[in-house]
Design an enzyme around this catalytic site. Structure first.
Site, PDB file in Angstrom:
ATOM      1  N   CYS A  13      54.191  51.090  42.928  1.00 23.00           N
ATOM      2  CA  CYS A  13      53.156  51.480  41.972  1.00 23.00           C
ATOM      3  C   CYS A  13      53.711  52.354  40.855  1.00 23.00           C
ATOM      4  O   CYS A  13      54.446  53.309  41.113  1.00 23.00           O
ATOM      5  CB  CYS A  13      52.089  52.249  42.749  1.00 23.00           C
ATOM      6  SG  CYS A  13      50.816  52.893  41.708  1.00 23.00           S
ATOM      7  N   ARG A  61      42.179  43.840  39.465  1.00 22.87           N
ATOM      8  CA  ARG A  61      42.365  45.073  40.230  1.00 22.87           C
ATOM      9  C   ARG A  61      42.431  46.299  39.323  1.00 22.87           C
ATOM     10  O   ARG A  61      42.171  47.412  39.739  1.00 22.87           O
ATOM     11  CB  ARG A  61      43.665  44.935  41.029  1.00 22.87           C
ATOM     12  CG  ARG A  61      43.921  46.065  41.973  1.00 22.87           C
ATOM     13  CD  ARG A  61      45.128  45.783  42.875  1.00 22.87           C
ATOM     14  NE  ARG A  61      45.069  46.678  44.008  1.00 22.87           N
ATOM     15  CZ  ARG A  61      45.565  47.906  44.000  1.00 22.87           C
ATOM     16  NH1 ARG A  61      46.181  48.371  42.941  1.00 22.87           N
ATOM     17  NH2 ARG A  61      45.437  48.677  45.063  1.00 22.87           N
TER      18      ARG A  61
HETATM   19  P1  IMP Z   1      52.918  50.860  49.981  1.00 17.99           P
HETATM   20  O1  IMP Z   1      52.496  50.782  51.398  1.00 17.99           O
HETATM   21  O2  IMP Z   1      53.495  52.205  49.629  1.00 17.99           O
HETATM   22  O3  IMP Z   1      53.823  49.723  49.583  1.00 17.99           O
HETATM   23  O4  IMP Z   1      51.586  50.738  49.097  1.00 17.99           O
HETATM   24  C1  IMP Z   1      50.757  49.620  49.138  1.00 17.99           C
HETATM   25  C2  IMP Z   1      49.556  49.879  48.280  1.00 17.99           C
HETATM   26  O5  IMP Z   1      49.916  50.008  46.908  1.00 17.99           O
HETATM   27  C3  IMP Z   1      48.533  48.769  48.275  1.00 17.99           C
HETATM   28  O6  IMP Z   1      47.706  48.756  49.407  1.00 17.99           O
HETATM   29  C4  IMP Z   1      47.759  49.051  47.000  1.00 17.99           C
HETATM   30  O7  IMP Z   1      46.779  50.040  47.175  1.00 17.99           O
HETATM   31  C5  IMP Z   1      48.825  49.599  46.091  1.00 17.99           C
HETATM   32  N1  IMP Z   1      49.336  48.615  45.121  1.00 17.99           N
HETATM   33  C6  IMP Z   1      49.599  47.308  45.308  1.00 17.99           C
HETATM   34  N2  IMP Z   1      50.126  46.748  44.189  1.00 17.99           N
HETATM   35  C7  IMP Z   1      50.165  47.729  43.284  1.00 17.99           C
HETATM   36  C8  IMP Z   1      50.608  47.781  41.933  1.00 17.99           C
HETATM   37  O8  IMP Z   1      51.102  46.826  41.329  1.00 17.99           O
HETATM   38  N3  IMP Z   1      50.441  48.983  41.307  1.00 17.99           N
HETATM   39  C9  IMP Z   1      49.898  50.061  41.929  1.00 17.99           C
HETATM   40  N4  IMP Z   1      49.530  50.075  43.191  1.00 17.99           N
HETATM   41  C10 IMP Z   1      49.659  48.918  43.877  1.00 17.99           C
END
Ligand code: IMP
Length: 499
Positions: A317, A416
């Site tokens: 993100c 989104r």
């Molecule tokens: P991770 O577990 O740290 O990889 O975070 C996953 C979460 O990041 C997802 O469940 C979303 O809430 C968020 N997310 C997914 N795609 C994006 C993006 O492109 N930008 C920002 N947040 C994202």
């Protein structure tokens, strides 16, 4: 004048748990990780609970039907990504709901007119040694025979030998009939010393194959998350734009829990979406993401069954860099959990919260639960496994899997991030990346769960609820973070190379 928070916003790595008294009965084997996922009234049971507090992110690179089956088998839930056509998403849901543990649709099929050469080529390609022989070569055609490696000898048989001449014909096969249960199928497998049992309908059409090894695997999954029909429970992501078309299709396909997938859930669009779903369907719907008390209460009043917490903490993100909004995941969670507890005291309604994004170490999950999360949602964590839908590649000497954000140009999930206006992705809020390949979901989950349970025992807690009540959490100073890793020693290259 703008409002200023007096405390900085903090993340999981800034906290540690302190041990409580561990009583003798407090062993990992006695710990339950069962947790609610939808709201319920005091004294009642939630309609849907998870057996482990894990959900996989609403992302193209993470949650398809394959991941959903694998995770439900271990006790968690996947939310199938919504950045695809309504039909494709509904089809994935249908596949999960139609999946019968232990019953597999045959993936290697030929006709009697094929040759031994075709059998060998197919085996090479798929790795399957059992080939179903049907009239039209499809997985659901009329079953005419089965070929396994016991039916031919590569050294003796001619490559152009017809399948019809060496297959075990249907007349000699032991088979099960439509509707047979897994344990009945298993009885036949044992009785007749089979490795594989075909299941056919009244017209001899092939439905499934049941393998002896799958039954053993099924028995090893006591936590699998099933609905009352013994189908796996599955979630799906929706957005605030096409919900009038998407939700009916998902409900029709049998989805168990919906979630509005948005980077910022504190909006009137989310309220309208929740209200539409509640007015038209008897469906469960979570909403989010929020990072404070106001956002939480707004979505709860709108009717949300659970609320997702987190903006900007995801591994892929770049929302905080791109737009300057967000909040440290721990601070967001702590405030929302307090609001949830207050709401529960006042109304007697418990609304589960999900900590979404930013989990890097396994202990972050335990911290999130201790801080009040009922379950976590993870993208990066699951993307690393065999079961995620992305390609596994070799980069240098390492294997990696592809992993991209929903807000990246690759996913282009503009819904989104939309805040009203032109439809489309104006700028990126996510990156396209790799994550180190880590093997199978089950193996990794076992390890992670082992750690969580062990920490819970250190904290004298046998359930997540108990952990939330008893946990003592401290902030750590920047210097003591250094103390937390290996320090002041010369690390050997690999501690595993020694016997
Ligand atoms: P991770 O577990 O740290 O990889 O975070 C996953 C979460 O990041 C997802 O469940 C979303 O809430 C968020 N997310 C997914 N795609 C994006 C993006 O492109 N930008 C920002 N947040 C994202």
């Amino acid at each position: 004048m703008a409002y200023y928070y007096t405390e900085p916003s903090r993340t999981f790595s800034e906290y540690l748990l302190l041990p409580n008294l561990t009583t003798k009965d407090c062993t990992p084997a006695n710990v339950s990780l069962k947790t609610p996922i939808v709201k319920f009234k005091k004294g009642e049971k939630p309609d849907v609970s998870l057996n482990i507090p894990f959900s996989s992110a609403v992302m193209q690179a993470v949650s398809d039907h394959g991941m959903a089956v694998a995770l439900a088998r271990c006790g968690g839930i996947s939310f199938i990504f919504g950045s695809q056509s309504v039909q494709d998403q509904a089809e994935m849901v249908r596949k999960v709901k139609g999946y019968k543990a232990g019953f597999v649709v045959s993936r290697s099929n030929l006709t009697p007119d094929h040759t031994l050469k075709d059998v060998l080529q197919l085996k090479e390609k798929t790795g399957h040694s059992t080939v179903a022989i049907t009239d039209n070569g499809s997985p659901t055609g009329k079953l005419l025979g089965i070929v396994t490696s016991r039916d031919y000898r590569v050294s003796r048989d001619a490559q152009d030998k017809r399948v019809a001449d060496f297959m075990t014909p249907f007349s000699s096969l032991i088979y099960g009939k439509s509707g047979i249960t897994l344990s009945e199928a298993n009885d036949l497998i044992w009785e007749h010393k089979l490795n594989c049992l075909p299941i056919v309908d009244g017209h001899q059409n092939l439905e499934y194959l049941v393998f002896r090894k799958d039954y053993d695997a099924h028995k090893e999954n006591p936590l699998e998350l099933l609905d009352s029909n013994k189908s796996y429970i599955v979630g799906a992501g929706i957005n605030t734009k096409d919900y009038e078309e998407r939700v009916p299709a998902l409900v029709e396909a049998g989805v168990d829990v919906l979630v509005i997938d948005s980077s910022d859930g504190y909006s009137e669009w989310q309220r309208e979406t929740i209200q539409y779903v509640k007015a038209n369907f008897n469906a469960k719907i979570g909403a989010g993401n929020v990072v404070d008390r106001e956002g939480f209460l707004y979505l709860v009043e709108a009717g949300a069954d659970f609320v997702k917490v987190g903006i900007g903490g995801g591994s892929i993100c770049i929302t905080r860099e791109a737009k300057g909004i967000g909040r440290g995941q721990a601070s967001a969670l702590i405030e929302v959990a307090q609001a949830r507890d207050e709401y529960y005291r006042e109304t007697g309604i418990y609304v589960p919260i999900c900590s979404d994004g930013g989990i890097v170490h396994d202990y972050h999950i335990t911290l999130a639960l201790a801080m009040g999360a009922d379950f976590v949602m993870m993208g990066r964590y699951f993307a690393r496994f065999d079961e995620s839908p992305t390609r596994k590649l070799r980069v240098g000497n390492n294997f990696v899997k592809e992993f991209w954000g929903e807000g990246s140009n690759r996913a282009r999930n503009w819904q989104r991030y939309d805040t009203g206006g032109k439809q489309g992705l104006l700028f990126e809020e996510g990156v396209d990346s790799y994550v180190p390949y880590a093997g199978s979901l089950q193996e990794n989950l076992d390890k992670t769960i082992g750690k969580i349970k062990s920490t819970m025992c250190n904290c004298g807690s046998l359930s997540i609820e108990e952990l939330q009540q008893k946990a003592r959490i401290t902030l750590v100073s920047a210097t003591s973070i250094v103390e937390g890793g290996a320090h002041d020693v010369i690390l050997k290259e690999s501690s595993l190379s020694e016997e």
